[in-house]
Scaffold this active site. Sequence first.
Site, short mmCIF file in Angstrom:
data_model
loop_
_atom_site.label_atom_id
_atom_site.label_comp_id
_atom_site.label_asym_id
_atom_site.label_seq_id
_atom_site.Cartn_x
_atom_site.Cartn_y
_atom_site.Cartn_z
N ASN A 81 0.84 -1.19 0.00
CA ASN A 81 0.00 0.00 0.00
C ASN A 81 0.88 1.25 0.00
O ASN A 81 2.04 1.20 0.40
CB ASN A 81 -0.93 0.01 1.22
CG ASN A 81 -2.22 0.75 0.94
OD1 ASN A 81 -2.35 1.47 -0.04
ND2 ASN A 81 -3.20 0.54 1.80
N HIS A 82 0.31 2.34 -0.44
CA HIS A 82 1.03 3.61 -0.40
C HIS A 82 1.19 4.07 1.04
O HIS A 82 0.36 3.76 1.91
CB HIS A 82 0.25 4.67 -1.19
CG HIS A 82 0.25 4.44 -2.67
ND1 HIS A 82 0.95 5.21 -3.56
CD2 HIS A 82 -0.38 3.50 -3.42
CE1 HIS A 82 0.76 4.77 -4.79
NE2 HIS A 82 -0.04 3.72 -4.73
N PRO A 83 2.24 4.83 1.35
CA PRO A 83 2.42 5.35 2.72
C PRO A 83 1.35 6.40 3.04
O PRO A 83 1.08 7.27 2.21
CB PRO A 83 3.82 5.98 2.68
CG PRO A 83 4.04 6.31 1.24
CD PRO A 83 3.32 5.26 0.45
N VAL A 84 0.75 6.31 4.19
CA VAL A 84 -0.32 7.25 4.55
C VAL A 84 0.03 8.15 5.73
O VAL A 84 -0.66 9.15 5.97
CB VAL A 84 -1.63 6.48 4.87
CG1 VAL A 84 -2.14 5.74 3.65
CG2 VAL A 84 -1.43 5.51 6.03
N THR B 180 1.69 10.49 -0.43
CA THR B 180 1.47 9.09 -0.79
C THR B 180 2.14 8.75 -2.11
O THR B 180 2.09 7.61 -2.56
CB THR B 180 -0.04 8.79 -0.92
OG1 THR B 180 -0.59 9.59 -1.99
CG2 THR B 180 -0.78 9.08 0.37
#
Length: 214
Positions: A92-95, A100
């Site tokens: 997943n993308h960094p949040v 992101t």
Amino acid sequence: MLQKFRIFIKKVLYYFLNTTENRGEVVFTGFSRGLQNVTFAGKNAVPDRCNFSGKIKIGYATTLGYNNLLAGKITIGNYCQIGADVALHATNHPVSFMSTYINNHLFNGELKQLKEENEINIGNDVWIGHNVIIVGTVTIGNGAILAAGAVVTKDVAPYAIVAGVPAKEIKKRFSDEIIAELEALQWWNLSTDALEKIKPLFFKNFLNKGSIYE
């Protein structure tokens, strides 16, 4: 003349992208990407337009669907069936960072190291319906059914049926006693000869039964 050439190219591409090839008991139909990222146990079927990235293990006799996307660290058990347009995202993308964005167009892609790495584990004899999405760190129990269109972000119990966005348990397929017996039997690990000996069990309807041996 140009139109005839375009038609010819389309016919050539259609032929090569819709051929069937058997490599060591794994049947590939059409064209898929990232196959070097997958360990197949055998007797698998991979249709057209599947994409694989990460570290993926696919169990014995498990079949995939058209246009499947598997990304990240993913393990799938034996005798599973996966429908078309299913996506498994173990990354997943960094949040929790400022952005992101992890594409190469920003800092030459250095932000990719911030990508969230999760793990998806799918048990045996699992049926995943059309257009299901699984995201994050998720474990799917043996014998579970993920209804078409479900978005699964949490663990699914063995022999549970889940549906919806986000997915919620609708019901259990069998009684707790039968589920315990099936988990103990582990038929998906048996040899072909052993499966023949218990073949009658596969033709029994367990509705309103207290045991698989009734």
